[in-house]
Design a protein around this motif. Sequence first.
Motif, PDB file in Angstrom:
ATOM      1  N   LEU A 114      10.298  19.024 -12.316  1.00  0.00           N
ATOM      2  CA  LEU A 114       9.864  18.157 -13.401  1.00  0.00           C
ATOM      3  C   LEU A 114      10.904  18.133 -14.513  1.00  0.00           C
ATOM      4  O   LEU A 114      11.256  17.073 -15.027  1.00  0.00           O
ATOM      5  N   LYS A 115      11.435  19.290 -14.879  1.00  0.00           N
ATOM      6  CA  LYS A 115      12.459  19.362 -15.920  1.00  0.00           C
ATOM      7  C   LYS A 115      13.691  18.569 -15.500  1.00  0.00           C
ATOM      8  O   LYS A 115      14.246  17.799 -16.280  1.00  0.00           O
ATOM      9  N   LYS A 116      14.120  18.749 -14.265  1.00  0.00           N
ATOM     10  CA  LYS A 116      15.288  18.026 -13.771  1.00  0.00           C
ATOM     11  C   LYS A 116      15.039  16.514 -13.799  1.00  0.00           C
ATOM     12  O   LYS A 116      15.916  15.736 -14.179  1.00  0.00           O
ATOM     13  N   ALA A 117      13.847  16.101 -13.407  1.00  0.00           N
ATOM     14  CA  ALA A 117      13.500  14.679 -13.432  1.00  0.00           C
ATOM     15  C   ALA A 117      13.502  14.146 -14.866  1.00  0.00           C
ATOM     16  O   ALA A 117      14.030  13.066 -15.127  1.00  0.00           O
ATOM     17  N   LYS A 118      12.927  14.908 -15.786  1.00  0.00           N
ATOM     18  CA  LYS A 118      12.889  14.477 -17.185  1.00  0.00           C
ATOM     19  C   LYS A 118      14.287  14.372 -17.774  1.00  0.00           C
ATOM     20  O   LYS A 118      14.555  13.487 -18.582  1.00  0.00           O
ATOM     21  N   ASP A 119      15.164  15.278 -17.392  1.00  0.00           N
ATOM     22  CA  ASP A 119      16.530  15.308 -17.922  1.00  0.00           C
ATOM     23  C   ASP A 119      17.442  14.276 -17.272  1.00  0.00           C
ATOM     24  O   ASP A 119      18.546  14.027 -17.749  1.00  0.00           O
ATOM     25  N   SER A 120      17.017  13.676 -16.191  1.00  0.00           N
ATOM     26  CA  SER A 120      17.867  12.736 -15.466  1.00  0.00           C
ATOM     27  C   SER A 120      17.796  11.341 -16.082  1.00  0.00           C
ATOM     28  O   SER A 120      16.908  11.027 -16.862  1.00  0.00           O
ATOM     29  N   LYS A 121      18.753  10.529 -15.685  1.00  0.00           N
ATOM     30  CA  LYS A 121      18.740   9.122 -16.066  1.00  0.00           C
ATOM     31  C   LYS A 121      17.947   8.354 -15.019  1.00  0.00           C
ATOM     32  O   LYS A 121      17.738   8.831 -13.909  1.00  0.00           O
ATOM     33  N   GLU A 122      17.538   7.152 -15.393  1.00  0.00           N
ATOM     34  CA  GLU A 122      16.847   6.317 -14.421  1.00  0.00           C
ATOM     35  C   GLU A 122      17.842   5.784 -13.402  1.00  0.00           C
ATOM     36  O   GLU A 122      18.961   5.431 -13.735  1.00  0.00           O
ATOM     37  N   LYS A 123      17.413   5.785 -12.177  1.00  0.00           N
ATOM     38  CA  LYS A 123      18.217   5.224 -11.096  1.00  0.00           C
ATOM     39  C   LYS A 123      17.422   4.047 -10.549  1.00  0.00           C
ATOM     40  O   LYS A 123      16.556   4.214  -9.710  1.00  0.00           O
ATOM     41  N   ILE A 124      17.706   2.893 -11.101  1.00  0.00           N
ATOM     42  CA  ILE A 124      16.900   1.721 -10.782  1.00  0.00           C
ATOM     43  C   ILE A 124      17.537   0.887  -9.674  1.00  0.00           C
ATOM     44  O   ILE A 124      18.600   0.318  -9.843  1.00  0.00           O
ATOM     45  N   ASP A 125      16.908   0.867  -8.562  1.00  0.00           N
ATOM     46  CA  ASP A 125      17.204  -0.046  -7.471  1.00  0.00           C
ATOM     47  C   ASP A 125      15.976   0.001  -6.587  1.00  0.00           C
ATOM     48  O   ASP A 125      15.903   0.781  -5.636  1.00  0.00           O
ATOM     49  N   ILE A 126      14.995  -0.785  -6.970  1.00  0.00           N
ATOM     50  CA  ILE A 126      13.716  -0.718  -6.261  1.00  0.00           C
ATOM     51  C   ILE A 126      13.629  -1.692  -5.094  1.00  0.00           C
ATOM     52  O   ILE A 126      12.571  -1.879  -4.521  1.00  0.00           O
ATOM     53  N   SER A 127      14.749  -2.274  -4.735  1.00  0.00           N
ATOM     54  CA  SER A 127      14.733  -3.270  -3.669  1.00  0.00           C
ATOM     55  C   SER A 127      14.179  -2.719  -2.359  1.00  0.00           C
ATOM     56  O   SER A 127      13.614  -3.451  -1.567  1.00  0.00           O
ATOM     57  N   ASN A 128      14.331  -1.429  -2.131  1.00  0.00           N
ATOM     58  CA  ASN A 128      13.860  -0.840  -0.891  1.00  0.00           C
ATOM     59  C   ASN A 128      12.795   0.235  -1.139  1.00  0.00           C
ATOM     60  O   ASN A 128      12.460   0.992  -0.250  1.00  0.00           O
ATOM     61  N   ALA A 129      12.270   0.285  -2.361  1.00  0.00           N
ATOM     62  CA  ALA A 129      11.325   1.345  -2.726  1.00  0.00           C
ATOM     63  C   ALA A 129      10.070   1.333  -1.852  1.00  0.00           C
ATOM     64  O   ALA A 129       9.616   2.380  -1.397  1.00  0.00           O
ATOM     65  N   ARG A 130       9.513   0.156  -1.632  1.00  0.00           N
ATOM     66  CA  ARG A 130       8.283   0.049  -0.834  1.00  0.00           C
ATOM     67  C   ARG A 130       8.501   0.610   0.564  1.00  0.00           C
ATOM     68  O   ARG A 130       7.701   1.404   1.059  1.00  0.00           O
ATOM     69  N   ASN A 131       9.585   0.207   1.210  1.00  0.00           N
ATOM     70  CA  ASN A 131       9.867   0.704   2.558  1.00  0.00           C
ATOM     71  C   ASN A 131      10.121   2.201   2.576  1.00  0.00           C
ATOM     72  O   ASN A 131       9.706   2.897   3.509  1.00  0.00           O
ATOM     73  N   LYS A 132      10.807   2.715   1.560  1.00  0.00           N
ATOM     74  CA  LYS A 132      11.095   4.154   1.494  1.00  0.00           C
ATOM     75  C   LYS A 132       9.810   4.952   1.335  1.00  0.00           C
ATOM     76  O   LYS A 132       9.617   5.977   1.994  1.00  0.00           O
ATOM     77  N   ILE A 133       8.913   4.478   0.473  1.00  0.00           N
ATOM     78  CA  ILE A 133       7.637   5.167   0.281  1.00  0.00           C
ATOM     79  C   ILE A 133       6.838   5.169   1.577  1.00  0.00           C
ATOM     80  O   ILE A 133       6.316   6.201   1.996  1.00  0.00           O
ATOM     81  N   ILE A 134       6.745   4.030   2.226  1.00  0.00           N
ATOM     82  CA  ILE A 134       5.995   3.943   3.486  1.00  0.00           C
ATOM     83  C   ILE A 134       6.609   4.869   4.536  1.00  0.00           C
ATOM     84  O   ILE A 134       5.889   5.563   5.262  1.00  0.00           O
ATOM     85  N   GLU A 135       7.932   4.919   4.595  1.00  0.00           N
ATOM     86  CA  GLU A 135       8.603   5.819   5.542  1.00  0.00           C
ATOM     87  C   GLU A 135       8.245   7.283   5.257  1.00  0.00           C
ATOM     88  O   GLU A 135       7.940   8.046   6.185  1.00  0.00           O
ATOM     89  N   MET A 136       8.255   7.665   3.994  1.00  0.00           N
ATOM     90  CA  MET A 136       7.921   9.046   3.637  1.00  0.00           C
ATOM     91  C   MET A 136       6.465   9.364   3.987  1.00  0.00           C
ATOM     92  O   MET A 136       6.160  10.430   4.511  1.00  0.00           O
TER      93      MET A 136
END
Length: 93
Positions: A20-42
Amino acid sequence: MSLITEEKVLKYFDITRKALKKAKDSKEKIDISNARNKIIEMVENYLKDAEHFYNKKDFMNAFAALNYAHGWLDCGASLGIFDVHDSNLFTAD
């Protein structure tokens, strides 16, 4: 019968807090073009893992894998990647 020990729970509290700390400290990595497929795959991968554990009568790990799978689905619904409108199946409606 397998039990989750206090030691294991504390280990995962630590891992989750660090992640959680690492996620909060990170920058956004925005490229949701394949997000739906990646979530379904996971989700499909965790579901297969759950079935594998279930068939081995390892119900604890089957349950954990199912929770991970559903967490991915809830995340996708919460972000609006899935337009689901079902508060019985998702935390977002």
